[in-house]
Design an enzyme around this catalytic site. Structure first.
Site, PDB file in Angstrom:
ATOM      1  N   HIS A 165       0.836  -1.217   0.000  1.00  7.81           N
ATOM      2  CA  HIS A 165       0.000   0.000   0.000  1.00  7.81           C
ATOM      3  C   HIS A 165       0.863   1.257   0.000  1.00  7.81           C
ATOM      4  O   HIS A 165       0.410   2.308   0.442  1.00  7.81           O
ATOM      5  CB  HIS A 165      -0.933   0.048   1.219  1.00  7.81           C
ATOM      6  N   SER A 206      16.909  19.506 -17.237  1.00  7.08           N
ATOM      7  CA  SER A 206      15.789  20.426 -17.452  1.00  7.08           C
ATOM      8  C   SER A 206      16.303  21.641 -18.208  1.00  7.08           C
ATOM      9  O   SER A 206      17.416  22.098 -17.968  1.00  7.08           O
ATOM     10  CB  SER A 206      15.217  20.856 -16.095  1.00  7.08           C
ATOM     11  N   LYS A 266      18.509  19.701 -12.197  1.00  5.61           N
ATOM     12  CA  LYS A 266      17.704  18.496 -12.322  1.00  5.61           C
ATOM     13  C   LYS A 266      18.452  17.322 -12.929  1.00  5.61           C
ATOM     14  O   LYS A 266      19.280  17.481 -13.814  1.00  5.61           O
ATOM     15  CB  LYS A 266      16.463  18.764 -13.188  1.00  5.61           C
ATOM     16  N   GLU A 287      10.169   7.241 -17.281  1.00  4.16           N
ATOM     17  CA  GLU A 287       8.844   7.853 -17.478  1.00  4.16           C
ATOM     18  C   GLU A 287       8.304   7.523 -18.873  1.00  4.16           C
ATOM     19  O   GLU A 287       7.116   7.240 -19.053  1.00  4.16           O
ATOM     20  CB  GLU A 287       8.937   9.364 -17.301  1.00  4.16           C
TER      21      GLU A 287
END
Ligand code: ARG
Length: 456
Positions: free
Chosen positions: A154, A275, A281, A288
């Site tokens: 969970h 980025s 970044k 992704e």
């Protein structure tokens, strides 16, 4: 040139032609189309439709067509489909003899033969790429067989596990995906040649001989089924969709583990992106995108299932929609698998961050099991330990700092040796059965995993 103009007084409309043309995508099957044409020419010669000299001219002509189609840059093709293109080009090479090649066959069996042939070669290349990812997971697991981390259910802290156990939890589904892909390859390896448009071939070529010539493992059983089914393509798409789900879940874990908050892994520079605005970044774009592309893999299965579901028996033109989802699934896997393998193989594991993430609540189950060892029924032990942790929350005290007298107010079964429970390593070592998270069990699991890498 059209393969079916004789029946009509007027040409078909441009709009219909544009709707029906499949050349933009089925030209990908040009090499297989030639292969099937060559085998079929030999079959026609075997039954006397072509004499030996004609066969020789036809095979030589097909070779020249093959070379023209394989040229770089590829020739522009304005034909309806790859079958029309090859017939047109063969006519240009050898003249009217080319018009004998269509004897007894149809694009319905021809298109399926090329498509199936393509799959029998393309699927193994994706399996190889999948094996690269599986090997990368096992390689990292070997370095992480004793690195403790919180395990979650969970998305809440649950019990300690070794990090290798989490990596291998991705390895085994991918191993089942491999078996599914292999089964899809075998399912594709059936020749439809000789089915004709739907009723079979009267000339009388031997479907089994053509199947063997093309390297298929068998010939079709039923001519109507042979031109009408797409279940073999659906099996590939289903295998691809399930693999997509697994890749997506793997990617999701890596996105999470590479955050500053988790920090269990650091992705290599080669598998990180920056980025355009924020200079600091290090983004996990690869994972992704893999997670994102899983959507296409699922969609491709649904697309062809939907196309196939309402169709009457035999060939319907709707079935031309079979190729694009399949090509897209193969292409997507061809992009996603090597990127996932490379990122996994090169990522650095951060044991300090794994260690720092451990917290005493992960040992609550061990504390209950301690009481079970001292004779309590598990449910009673569960109640008592629940109350212990609620007390610790309220009083803001770490469970190992509770004195024995306080612990005994929750259960008289607590004794001095309870302090041994507060040891993360002891917790994982206790789970030493097959498949458990004890380092020793995980090492045995890694050996089994490696065995599947080498023998398949
Ligand atoms: N391009 C077509 C396909 O892939 C070839 C079959 C056309 N057959 C027909 N009867 N119109 O389905």
């Amino acid at each position: 040139m059209k393969l079916w103009g004789g029946r009509f007084a007027a040409p078909s409309s441009d709009a219909l032609d544009r709707l029906g043309h499949s050349i933009a995508f089925d030209r990908r099957l040009h090499a297989e189309e030639i292969q099937v044409n060559r085998a079929y020419a030999r079959a026609l010669a075997g039954v006397g439709v072509l004499d030996a000299a004609e066969l020789e001219r036809m095979l030589a002509g097909l070779d020249r067509v093959a070379a023209a189609l394989a040229a770089t840059p590829p020739p522009p093709l304005a034909d309806e489909d790859i079958h029309t293109a090859v017939e047109r080009m063969l006519f240009a090479e050898i003249g009217p003899l080319a018009r004998k090649l269509a004897t007894g066959r149809s694009r319905n069996d021809l298109s399926q033969a090329g498509f199936r042939l393509y799959l029998t070669a393309a699927i193994p290349t994706r399996i190889e790429a999948l094996d690269g990812l599986r090997a990368a997971l096992v390689g990292q697991a070997e370095t992480a067989a004793d690195a403790l981390v919180p395990g979650y259910t969970h998305m809440q802290r649950a019990q300690p596990v070794v990090f290798a156990q989490l990596l291998l939890a991705h390895f085994w589904p991918l191993t089942r995906d491999r078996a599914r892909l292999l089964a899809a390859r075998d399912r594709a390896a059936v020749s439809p040649m000789g089915a004709g448009a739907l009723a079979g071939n009267p000339f009388p070529v031997n479907p089994e001989a053509i199947a063997a010539d093309l390297g298929f493992s068998e010939a079709f059983e039923n001519s109507v089924d042979a031109v009408g089914t797409r279940d073999y393509a659906l099996e590939l798409l289903a295998a691809g969709a399930i693999l997509g789900v697994h890749l997506s879940r793997l990617a999701e874990d890596l996105v999470l583990w590479s955050t500053a908050e988790f920090g269990f892994v650091r992705l290599d520079d080669a598998f990180s992106t920056g980025s355009s605005l924020m200079p600091q970044k290090r983004n996990p774009d690869g994972f992704e995108l893999i997670r994102g592309k899983a959507g296409r893999l699922l969609g491709n299965l649904v697309s062809l299932l939907t196309t196939a579901k309402g169709l009457a028996t035999s060939y319907q033109r709707d079935l031309q929609e079979d190729k694009e989802p399949v090509f897209d699934t193969l292409d997507t896997l061809g992009l996603a698998l090597p990127a996932a393998a490379g990122a996994i193989a090169t990522m650095r594991l951060r044991r300090d961050r794994m260690q720092a993430a451990l917290s005493w609540d992960l040992l609550a189950t061990d504390l209950a099991e301690y009481l079970v060892a001292r004779g309590l029924p598990f449910r009673d032990a569960h109640d008592a330990v629940g109350a212990v942790f609620a007390h610790c929350d309220r009083e803001e005290v770490a469970p190992p700092d509770l004195d024995l007298a306080t612990l005994r107010t929750f259960s008289p079964a607590f004794a001095e040796d309870v302090r041994d429970v507060w040891d993360y390593r002891r917790s994982v070592e206790a789970r030493a059965g097959r498949g458990g998270t004890a380092p020793e069990a995980v090492r045995a699991q890694i050996e089994r995993a490696k065995a599947t890498l080498s023998h398949v």
